[in-house]
Write an enzyme that holds these catalytic residues in place. Sequence first.
Site, PDB file in Angstrom:
ATOM      1  N   TYR A 170       1.452  -9.644  26.269  1.00  0.00           N
ATOM      2  CA  TYR A 170       1.800  -8.456  27.047  1.00  0.00           C
ATOM      3  C   TYR A 170       3.190  -8.200  27.636  1.00  0.00           C
ATOM      4  CZ  TYR A 170      -3.132  -6.952  26.659  1.00  0.00           C
ATOM      5  OH  TYR A 170      -4.235  -6.588  26.057  1.00  0.00           O
ATOM      6  N   GLN A 220      -5.450   6.776  24.650  1.00  0.00           N
ATOM      7  CA  GLN A 220      -5.765   5.418  24.612  1.00  0.00           C
ATOM      8  C   GLN A 220      -4.816   4.329  24.831  1.00  0.00           C
ATOM      9  OE1 GLN A 220      -8.334   5.120  20.514  1.00  0.00           O
ATOM     10  NE2 GLN A 220      -7.072   6.798  20.430  1.00  0.00           N
ATOM     11  N   ASN A 221      -3.491   5.007  24.683  1.00  0.00           N
ATOM     12  CA  ASN A 221      -2.279   4.539  24.914  1.00  0.00           C
ATOM     13  C   ASN A 221      -2.044   3.802  26.385  1.00  0.00           C
ATOM     14  OD1 ASN A 221      -1.810   5.172  22.400  1.00  0.00           O
ATOM     15  ND2 ASN A 221      -0.240   6.744  22.993  1.00  0.00           N
ATOM     16  N   VAL A 222      -1.627   2.629  26.440  1.00  0.00           N
ATOM     17  CA  VAL A 222      -1.297   1.963  27.864  1.00  0.00           C
ATOM     18  C   VAL A 222       0.063   1.898  28.067  1.00  0.00           C
ATOM     19  CG1 VAL A 222      -3.405   0.495  27.494  1.00  0.00           C
ATOM     20  CG2 VAL A 222      -1.266  -0.379  26.641  1.00  0.00           C
ATOM     21  N   HIS A 245      -7.734   3.492  28.402  1.00  0.00           N
ATOM     22  CA  HIS A 245      -7.698   1.895  28.096  1.00  0.00           C
ATOM     23  C   HIS A 245      -6.793   1.400  29.108  1.00  0.00           C
ATOM     24  CE1 HIS A 245      -9.285   2.772  23.838  1.00  0.00           C
ATOM     25  NE2 HIS A 245     -10.407   2.669  24.770  1.00  0.00           N
ATOM     26  N   CYS A 299      -4.323 -13.711  47.056  1.00  0.00           N
ATOM     27  CA  CYS A 299      -5.278 -15.081  46.804  1.00  0.00           C
ATOM     28  C   CYS A 299      -4.702 -16.142  45.950  1.00  0.00           C
ATOM     29  CB  CYS A 299      -6.722 -14.552  46.664  1.00  0.00           C
ATOM     30  SG  CYS A 299      -6.755 -14.120  44.880  1.00  0.00           S
ATOM     31  N   THR A 351      -4.168   8.637  15.923  1.00  0.00           N
ATOM     32  CA  THR A 351      -5.254   7.751  16.306  1.00  0.00           C
ATOM     33  C   THR A 351      -6.219   7.480  14.817  1.00  0.00           C
ATOM     34  OG1 THR A 351      -6.916   7.004  17.569  1.00  0.00           O
ATOM     35  CG2 THR A 351      -7.015   9.213  17.044  1.00  0.00           C
ATOM     36  N   GLN A 374      -1.580  10.183   8.096  1.00  0.00           N
ATOM     37  CA  GLN A 374      -2.650   9.722   6.896  1.00  0.00           C
ATOM     38  C   GLN A 374      -4.026   9.971   7.549  1.00  0.00           C
ATOM     39  OE1 GLN A 374      -2.395   5.518   5.980  1.00  0.00           O
ATOM     40  NE2 GLN A 374      -2.804   5.189   8.217  1.00  0.00           N
TER      41      GLN A 374
HETATM   42  C1  LIG Z   1     -12.564  -2.310  16.616  1.00  0.00           C
HETATM   43  C2  LIG Z   1     -13.671  -1.587  17.065  1.00  0.00           C
HETATM   44  C3  LIG Z   1     -14.596  -1.333  16.059  1.00  0.00           C
HETATM   45  N1  LIG Z   1     -14.351  -2.100  18.242  1.00  0.00           N
HETATM   46  C4  LIG Z   1     -14.568  -1.324  19.376  1.00  0.00           C
HETATM   47  O1  LIG Z   1     -14.681  -0.120  19.290  1.00  0.00           O
HETATM   48  C5  LIG Z   1     -15.227  -2.012  20.626  1.00  0.00           C
HETATM   49  C6  LIG Z   1     -16.740  -2.480  20.179  1.00  0.00           C
HETATM   50  C7  LIG Z   1     -17.580  -1.343  20.157  1.00  0.00           C
HETATM   51  C8  LIG Z   1     -18.285  -0.734  21.197  1.00  0.00           C
HETATM   52  N2  LIG Z   1     -18.860   0.266  20.941  1.00  0.00           N
HETATM   53  C9  LIG Z   1     -18.867   0.543  19.529  1.00  0.00           C
HETATM   54  C10 LIG Z   1     -19.352   1.539  18.685  1.00  0.00           C
HETATM   55  C11 LIG Z   1     -19.318   1.222  17.239  1.00  0.00           C
HETATM   56  C12 LIG Z   1     -18.283   0.196  16.970  1.00  0.00           C
HETATM   57  C13 LIG Z   1     -18.030  -0.839  17.716  1.00  0.00           C
HETATM   58  C14 LIG Z   1     -18.076  -0.601  19.006  1.00  0.00           C
HETATM   59  N3  LIG Z   1     -15.221  -1.325  21.675  1.00  0.00           N
HETATM   60  C15 LIG Z   1     -14.837  -1.964  22.933  1.00  0.00           C
HETATM   61  O2  LIG Z   1     -15.162  -3.472  23.017  1.00  0.00           O
HETATM   62  C16 LIG Z   1     -14.839  -1.134  24.004  1.00  0.00           C
HETATM   63  C17 LIG Z   1     -13.244  -1.433  24.768  1.00  0.00           C
HETATM   64  C18 LIG Z   1     -12.216  -0.794  23.535  1.00  0.00           C
HETATM   65  C19 LIG Z   1     -10.913  -0.779  24.401  1.00  0.00           C
HETATM   66  C20 LIG Z   1      -9.925  -1.969  23.802  1.00  0.00           C
HETATM   67  N4  LIG Z   1      -8.607  -1.872  24.312  1.00  0.00           N
HETATM   68  C21 LIG Z   1      -7.636  -1.271  23.737  1.00  0.00           C
HETATM   69  N5  LIG Z   1      -6.482  -1.329  24.451  1.00  0.00           N
HETATM   70  C22 LIG Z   1      -6.386  -1.671  25.666  1.00  0.00           C
HETATM   71  C23 LIG Z   1      -5.658  -3.184  25.386  1.00  0.00           C
HETATM   72  C24 LIG Z   1      -4.349  -3.260  24.981  1.00  0.00           C
HETATM   73  O3  LIG Z   1      -3.858  -2.148  24.440  1.00  0.00           O
HETATM   74  O4  LIG Z   1      -3.824  -4.227  24.877  1.00  0.00           O
HETATM   75  S1  LIG Z   1      -7.932  -0.361  22.333  1.00  0.00           S
HETATM   76  C25 LIG Z   1      -6.547  -0.418  21.477  1.00  0.00           C
HETATM   77  O5  LIG Z   1      -6.832  -0.062  20.220  1.00  0.00           O
HETATM   78  C26 LIG Z   1      -6.682   1.058  19.488  1.00  0.00           C
HETATM   79  C27 LIG Z   1      -5.735   1.226  18.695  1.00  0.00           C
HETATM   80  O6  LIG Z   1      -6.130   2.386  17.890  1.00  0.00           O
HETATM   81  P1  LIG Z   1      -4.980   3.712  17.795  1.00  0.00           P
HETATM   82  O7  LIG Z   1      -4.288   4.005  19.096  1.00  0.00           O
HETATM   83  O8  LIG Z   1      -5.656   4.582  16.830  1.00  0.00           O
HETATM   84  O9  LIG Z   1      -3.809   2.818  16.998  1.00  0.00           O
HETATM   85  P2  LIG Z   1      -3.920   2.363  15.509  1.00  0.00           P
HETATM   86  O10 LIG Z   1      -2.616   1.447  15.275  1.00  0.00           O
HETATM   87  O11 LIG Z   1      -5.410   2.004  15.218  1.00  0.00           O
HETATM   88  O12 LIG Z   1      -3.490   3.980  14.227  1.00  0.00           O
HETATM   89  C28 LIG Z   1      -2.116   4.631  14.773  1.00  0.00           C
HETATM   90  C29 LIG Z   1      -2.635   5.818  13.840  1.00  0.00           C
HETATM   91  O13 LIG Z   1      -1.518   6.378  14.371  1.00  0.00           O
HETATM   92  C30 LIG Z   1      -1.064   6.957  12.974  1.00  0.00           C
HETATM   93  N6  LIG Z   1       0.457   7.098  12.783  1.00  0.00           N
HETATM   94  C31 LIG Z   1       1.375   6.114  12.857  1.00  0.00           C
HETATM   95  N7  LIG Z   1       2.646   6.646  13.002  1.00  0.00           N
HETATM   96  C32 LIG Z   1       2.520   8.035  13.175  1.00  0.00           C
HETATM   97  C33 LIG Z   1       3.130   9.281  13.545  1.00  0.00           C
HETATM   98  N8  LIG Z   1       4.627   8.853  13.619  1.00  0.00           N
HETATM   99  N9  LIG Z   1       2.727  10.301  13.758  1.00  0.00           N
HETATM  100  C34 LIG Z   1       1.276  10.586  13.991  1.00  0.00           C
HETATM  101  N10 LIG Z   1       0.647   9.579  13.639  1.00  0.00           N
HETATM  102  C35 LIG Z   1       0.991   8.278  13.205  1.00  0.00           C
HETATM  103  C36 LIG Z   1      -1.569   5.874  11.712  1.00  0.00           C
HETATM  104  O14 LIG Z   1      -1.801   6.870  10.501  1.00  0.00           O
HETATM  105  C37 LIG Z   1      -2.875   5.645  12.514  1.00  0.00           C
HETATM  106  O15 LIG Z   1      -3.984   6.499  12.068  1.00  0.00           O
HETATM  107  C38 LIG Z   1      -6.582   2.039  20.988  1.00  0.00           C
HETATM  108  O16 LIG Z   1      -7.390   2.474  21.510  1.00  0.00           O
HETATM  109  C39 LIG Z   1      -5.718   0.978  21.963  1.00  0.00           C
HETATM  110  O17 LIG Z   1      -5.860   1.540  23.185  1.00  0.00           O
HETATM  111  N11 LIG Z   1     -15.740  -1.815  25.039  1.00  0.00           N
HETATM  112  C40 LIG Z   1     -16.973  -1.849  25.005  1.00  0.00           C
HETATM  113  O18 LIG Z   1     -17.459  -1.301  24.101  1.00  0.00           O
HETATM  114  O19 LIG Z   1     -17.645  -2.359  26.145  1.00  0.00           O
HETATM  115  C41 LIG Z   1     -19.093  -2.399  25.971  1.00  0.00           C
HETATM  116  C42 LIG Z   1     -19.515  -2.658  27.373  1.00  0.00           C
HETATM  117  C43 LIG Z   1     -19.982  -1.490  27.976  1.00  0.00           C
HETATM  118  C44 LIG Z   1     -20.676  -1.682  29.194  1.00  0.00           C
HETATM  119  C45 LIG Z   1     -20.359  -3.130  29.671  1.00  0.00           C
HETATM  120  C46 LIG Z   1     -19.968  -4.059  29.079  1.00  0.00           C
HETATM  121  C47 LIG Z   1     -19.341  -3.775  27.818  1.00  0.00           C
HETATM  122 ZN   LIG Z   2      -6.309 -11.932  44.385  1.00  0.00          ZN
END
Ligand SMILES: CC(C)NC(=O)[C@H](Cc1c[nH]c2ccccc12)NC(=O)[C@H](CCCC/N=C(/NCCC(=O)O)S[C@H]1O[C@H](COP(=O)(O)OP(=O)(O)OC[C@H]2O[C@@H](n3cnc4c(N)ncnc43)[C@H](O)[C@@H]2O)[C@@H](O)[C@H]1O)NC(=O)OCc1ccccc1
Ligand SMILES: [Zn+2]
Length: 243
Positions: free
Chosen positions: A64, A98-100, A116, A153, A191, A218
Amino acid sequence: MIVEVAGVLASSKNVIAFTGAGISAESGVPTFRGKDGLWKKYRPEELATPEAFARDPKLVWEFYKWRIRKILQAKPNPAHYALVELERMGILKAVITQNVDDLHREAGTNNLIELHGNIFRVKCTSCDYGEYLKETGRVNEILSQELPRCPKCNSLLRPDVVWFGEPLPEGALRKAFRLAETADAVIVVGTSGVVYPAAYIPFIVKENGGTVIEVNVQESGITPIADFFCRGKAGEVLPRIVE
Ligand SMILES: CC(C)NC(=O)[C@H](Cc1c[nH]c2ccccc12)NC(=O)[C@H](CCCC/N=C(/NCCC(=O)O)S[C@H]1O[C@H](COP(=O)(O)OP(=O)(O)OC[C@H]2O[C@@H](n3cnc4c(N)ncnc43)[C@H](O)[C@@H]2O)[C@@H](O)[C@H]1O)NC(=O)OCc1ccccc1
Ligand SMILES: [Zn+2]
């Protein structure tokens, strides 16, 4: 395409934006699944988990801090500013991200929903302590500590982001879903649409009769429901839609 999209936006009263890492790519922030997403052979999903932090908090903090340093060098790009302009024009009601990386806030977006979390916020792993480091001016202090500790703490501090397997902030998720249910259009920017429950947002807009406009270099998991797919870089396409 761009003219049609601009027409849809001009005739819409209630537009939202849903953004991912791609909107910050042109600012130099690594995406997750892009070739630059890897850190020291780890995939983000491996480190962004409570299990990884429990196992090796030093490693997860190193990850991080690496991202914080990268983001500190980054500035919002024309895509972030185009959304600020759409909000100023009264067309865009909210940015759901979704960005942090805090770049939407830096650009001037007012109604921002961070699903997120935010990498510049930290919280205690045991008490209710939390702080926004840009407000308290402690970014560099945290970057200089191997394992940041809670001032109240002395337990471990952690980044105030949502890790895989953790629930999203309830208030933010409910607000985002409600906005999606009433939106007449959503602009989906940079995304892959594979992380849930965030990725439900464009589908909720579609189910409620709204228009889905996607900007991406894409196809993504959202493209099958996109009414308009604008292939290109967000920093180049969005300003053309707004002008
Ligand atoms: C991988 C996936 C299959 N897994 C999940 O989704 C999981 C599990 C899950 C839950 N429900 C489901 C249903 C179906 C399947 C799986 C699940 N979800 C979770 O775990 C969530 C939590 C998910 C959040 C995780 N944290 C992040 N981020 C913070 C941390 C950190 O940042 O370190 S996710 C993180 O990854 C994701 C990345 O995706 P993108 O932002 O889209 O980025 P990526 O690189 O993938 O794509 C970039 C895109 O941009 C395009 N691009 C590139 N350059 C450009 C450009 N120049 N212009 C335009 N476009 C461009 C590319 O072509 C591409 O398409 C973002 O969401 C980002 O925030 N929590 C939860 O479900 O909890 C339950 C629960 C409920 C109650 C009680 C207890 C538990
Ligand atoms: Zn504390």
